[in-house]
Scaffold this motif. Sequence first.
Motif: not given
Length: 328
Positions: A214-219, A221-226, A303-308
């Motif tokens: 669940f910390d895989d960066p490819k998941f 890749q969104d532009s805004e948070w939930f 530091q998050f892997p990205g945005i989801t």
Amino acid sequence: MYTPDEIIFVPEAKCNLHCSHCYVDHNGTLAATESAVKFLRDSAENGVSRVGFSGGEPFLRPDFICAIVEAAIESDMLFDRIMTNGVWYKNQEHLESVLNDLCDTGYDGKIGLSYDAYHGQGIKKVARFIETAAEIFGDRSVIELVAVRGTDEEKTIAMYENLAAELSAKLVFSDDGFPISVRFSDMLESGVVYETKEYDSIVIGTIDLAPEQFDDPKFWQDSEWFTEDYCQGPGNVFYVHADGTVGGCCGYSNELDELIIGSVESDSYKSIMEKATRKEMMTLAYETGLSAELKRLQDAGHQFPGITKSNCQFCRYVIDLKRKESQQ
């Protein structure tokens, strides 16, 4: 606030398929019918109004499903859906026998058929399941197709194109090019008509692929948070596993200790609800809000892997993060 209005039962922790995206432990545990029925009636008396089934493969335990359906009808409950892979049956006689028993018991909910590249079922067997269910229930829309979206979507789309052809139907696409329904050129003569229409359709719903890590960066890749919803959508359920344990979640994390809130073998509705108040992640998801945890972590410089955009993915990420922190 955690106020479940549905029970999702897992009749058996077993499946006839071994899909690459599924991390469920198919250990063959059988759900205890008597305990499940008792818990259902207790929950119905306390305001729970709907029942559904997941798995494993639920149709490997038709006796359990029918017992729950009968008890739910006696308790004036509604039905959500039975999730299936649609290829569990041995032959046509077996398929008709199980579906006829289900129909005769009084089930009037949906049958959710998981169909995509991850499941990879044979098209002819899936088509036979759809045609048989439609004939027995007198309505094609008793079926809802469900596809996992993620990698390999071209293969999934090709599978749906072939399925539509096998059913002598037309595939309807969304603006982004993914199938949204299978449209037939006619209506079943025995079909249940709720509105004036010239054709039958089977809706195709989608769910997101659950990452193995669940910390895989490819998941991420969104532009805004939930968007905060306090799990008031489909997540607000009792998810009853085959071993009787109850998860306060329908998503990626319902098997984790952090969201296990009791057991139908030993707990009542009220004791499970009381135990839920003592679980940190239940409070976080249903009362404090996951967005509050997001802000806390951001303020702490995490530091998050990205945005989801996925609430469920973020929740599971937080659980894993808290586990790591407790081990330090």
